[in-house]
Design an enzyme around this catalytic site. Structure first.
Site, PDB file in Angstrom:
ATOM      1  N   ASN A  11       0.838  -1.211   0.000  1.00  0.00           N
ATOM      2  CA  ASN A  11       0.000   0.000   0.000  1.00  0.00           C
ATOM      3  C   ASN A  11       0.864   1.248   0.000  1.00  0.00           C
ATOM      4  O   ASN A  11       2.058   1.191   0.315  1.00  0.00           O
ATOM      5  CB  ASN A  11      -0.857   0.070   1.277  1.00  0.00           C
ATOM      6  CG  ASN A  11      -1.873  -1.044   1.375  1.00  0.00           C
ATOM      7  OD1 ASN A  11      -2.328  -1.565   0.366  1.00  0.00           O
ATOM      8  ND2 ASN A  11      -2.224  -1.412   2.599  1.00  0.00           N
ATOM      9  N   LYS A  40       0.877  -4.398   4.760  1.00  0.00           N
ATOM     10  CA  LYS A  40       1.463  -5.362   5.697  1.00  0.00           C
ATOM     11  C   LYS A  40       2.463  -6.306   5.025  1.00  0.00           C
ATOM     12  O   LYS A  40       3.502  -6.637   5.589  1.00  0.00           O
ATOM     13  CB  LYS A  40       0.352  -6.151   6.395  1.00  0.00           C
ATOM     14  CG  LYS A  40      -0.508  -5.261   7.274  1.00  0.00           C
ATOM     15  CD  LYS A  40      -1.553  -6.015   8.050  1.00  0.00           C
ATOM     16  CE  LYS A  40      -2.585  -5.071   8.659  1.00  0.00           C
ATOM     17  NZ  LYS A  40      -2.037  -4.063   9.552  1.00  0.00           N
ATOM     18  N   ASN A  43       5.610  -4.254   4.126  1.00  0.00           N
ATOM     19  CA  ASN A  43       6.309  -3.887   5.367  1.00  0.00           C
ATOM     20  C   ASN A  43       7.096  -5.079   5.927  1.00  0.00           C
ATOM     21  O   ASN A  43       8.241  -4.942   6.377  1.00  0.00           O
ATOM     22  CB  ASN A  43       5.321  -3.428   6.448  1.00  0.00           C
ATOM     23  CG  ASN A  43       4.573  -2.153   6.076  1.00  0.00           C
ATOM     24  OD1 ASN A  43       4.963  -1.453   5.150  1.00  0.00           O
ATOM     25  ND2 ASN A  43       3.505  -1.861   6.792  1.00  0.00           N
ATOM     26  N   ALA A 248       3.015  -0.587  11.881  1.00  0.00           N
ATOM     27  CA  ALA A 248       3.991  -1.558  11.365  1.00  0.00           C
ATOM     28  C   ALA A 248       4.857  -2.216  12.454  1.00  0.00           C
ATOM     29  O   ALA A 248       5.806  -2.922  12.128  1.00  0.00           O
ATOM     30  CB  ALA A 248       4.889  -0.969  10.279  1.00  0.00           C
ATOM     31  N   ALA A 249       4.500  -2.019  13.717  1.00  0.00           N
ATOM     32  CA  ALA A 249       5.250  -2.728  14.774  1.00  0.00           C
ATOM     33  C   ALA A 249       5.063  -4.244  14.602  1.00  0.00           C
ATOM     34  O   ALA A 249       6.024  -5.020  14.669  1.00  0.00           O
ATOM     35  CB  ALA A 249       4.775  -2.284  16.151  1.00  0.00           C
ATOM     36  N   GLY A 250       3.806  -4.647  14.352  1.00  0.00           N
ATOM     37  CA  GLY A 250       3.539  -6.081  14.137  1.00  0.00           C
ATOM     38  C   GLY A 250       4.226  -6.592  12.879  1.00  0.00           C
ATOM     39  O   GLY A 250       4.702  -7.738  12.838  1.00  0.00           O
ATOM     40  N   ASP A 251       4.290  -5.767  11.859  1.00  0.00           N
ATOM     41  CA  ASP A 251       4.957  -6.180  10.611  1.00  0.00           C
ATOM     42  C   ASP A 251       6.463  -6.338  10.836  1.00  0.00           C
ATOM     43  O   ASP A 251       7.082  -7.282  10.333  1.00  0.00           O
ATOM     44  CB  ASP A 251       4.714  -5.139   9.509  1.00  0.00           C
ATOM     45  CG  ASP A 251       3.237  -4.986   9.200  1.00  0.00           C
ATOM     46  OD1 ASP A 251       2.496  -5.960   9.395  1.00  0.00           O
ATOM     47  OD2 ASP A 251       2.836  -3.884   8.785  1.00  0.00           O
TER      48      ASP A 251
HETATM   49  O1  RIB Z   1       0.455  -2.779   9.528  1.00  0.00           O
HETATM   50  C1  RIB Z   1       0.518  -1.463   9.066  1.00  0.00           C
HETATM   51  C2  RIB Z   1       0.005  -1.385   7.662  1.00  0.00           C
HETATM   52  O2  RIB Z   1      -1.358  -1.696   7.639  1.00  0.00           O
HETATM   53  C3  RIB Z   1       0.100  -0.017   7.020  1.00  0.00           C
HETATM   54  O3  RIB Z   1       1.329   0.186   6.380  1.00  0.00           O
HETATM   55  C4  RIB Z   1      -1.096   0.016   6.104  1.00  0.00           C
HETATM   56  O4  RIB Z   1      -0.780   0.129   4.757  1.00  0.00           O
HETATM   57  C5  RIB Z   1      -1.896  -1.241   6.411  1.00  0.00           C
HETATM   58  O5  RIB Z   1      -1.636  -2.233   5.493  1.00  0.00           O
END
Ligand code: RIB
Length: 299
Positions: A11, A40, A43, A248-251
């Site tokens: 995204n 996600k 990321n 994006a902490a989880g990512d």
């Molecule tokens: O986990 C964060 C992400 O969730 C963001 O970057 C957003 O694009 C959504 O996908």
């Protein structure tokens, strides 16, 4: 052959930092605005690459400026983009994100091309059988995730589902799954147990293990992350940090974990590595903009 394959969304994030959320119908004067690479899947691919992994991303973007910039950005991270497809008809996915003073985020995604990453695209991805770890999230069609799961299990690949955003998962998907990594909200959705701490996380993990998942990690934000399988369970505490933006902490956690596991780290060390990477990401604004590099991690 890259060991880590991430299959998921890409995204472009539109981010506004503000003190508080608006009420319905209210206009607020917020703070700064910025556009940032997100999604996600992308990321997690960036996190894995910055932290030392060899990564292929399977995703779909639109034939537009955001799509072009997404692919260029991924290439700069040394991510293999051979299977980042371009959709002729749908725009690149976008996310509207508001981050409040506490660093909490509120995200709405317009999926665009992500919704068109279909099993027919995965059919073109033959080298997937060479992957050691396959990491998926839930911003692409469920049919695609289910299509990936079958060969992954047949090839004894480690399929990791980061169930974000929370959606119902079939019994077939959960049975024999190598690892699931929900946060407390997602774990509550999946199990019906209100997960708030180590005890309730353990109860929720037991439900998922009973459904056939081999390993469960429930992330608990500033409390850290709980691991549970049939032999062991433990909590890895998170370092105390000043959160600016938790996007994006989880990512970052998922990407870091994939790297740690391909490097052969034991669960405890791998989760410590991932918790530390995620803790660094929350001290910075943005999704991919916040992901740390390997040299920043000290475990
Ligand atoms: O986990 C964060 C992400 O969730 C963001 O970057 C957003 O694009 C959504 O996908």
């Amino acid at each position: 052959m890259n060991k880590i394959w991430v299959i998921g969304s890409a995204n472009t994030d539109m981010v506004v930092k503000t003190d508080k959320l608006p009420l319905p119908g209210e206009t607020l004067l917020g703070g700064s605005f910025f556009i940032n690479a997100g999604g996600k899947g992308a990321n997690q691919a960036v996190a894995a690459a910055r932290l030392g992994g060899h990564v292929t991303l399977v995703a779909k973007v639109g034939k537009d400026l955001f799509g072009k910039e997404t692919i260029e950005g991924l290439k700069k991270e040394n991510i293999d983009t051979e299977y980042v497809f371009t959709d002729e008809n749908a725009p690149t996915g976008t996310a509207c994100i508001i981050v409040n003073a506490e660093g909490e985020n509120y995200i709405v995604v317009a999926p665009g091309a992500n919704a068109n990453l279909l099993p027919a695209d995965i059919e073109k991805v033959n080298p997937i059988s060479g992957a050691e770890i396959i990491l998926v999230q839930l911003e692409i069609p469920m049919a695609t995730i289910e299509y990936i799961a079958k060969p992954a299990k047949a090839h004894h690949q480690k399929l990791i589902i980061n169930p974000a955003p929370a959606r119902i998962l079939s019994n077939e998907l959960l049975a024999g799954l190598f690892l699931i990594t929900p946060n407390e909200t997602e774990a509550s959705f999946l199990t019906g147990i209100s997960v708030t701490d180590e005890t309730t996380a353990s109860e929720a993990a037991a439900v998922l293990l009973n459904q056939g998942v081999q390993n469960v990690i429930i992330t608990l934000g500033r409390q850290g992350a709980c691991f549970q399988n049939r032999e062991a369970k433990f909590l890895i505490e998170a370092p105390v940090v000043q959160a600016v933006d938790t996007t994006a902490a989880g990512d970052t956690f998922s990407g870091a974990l994939a790297v740690a596991l391909t490097e052969g780290m034991e669960w405890e060390k791998a989760i410590r590595f991932a918790v530390q990477a995620a803790s660094i990401s929350v001290t910075r604004m943005g999704a991919q903009a916040s992901v740390p590099y390997r040299k920043e991690i000290i475990i």
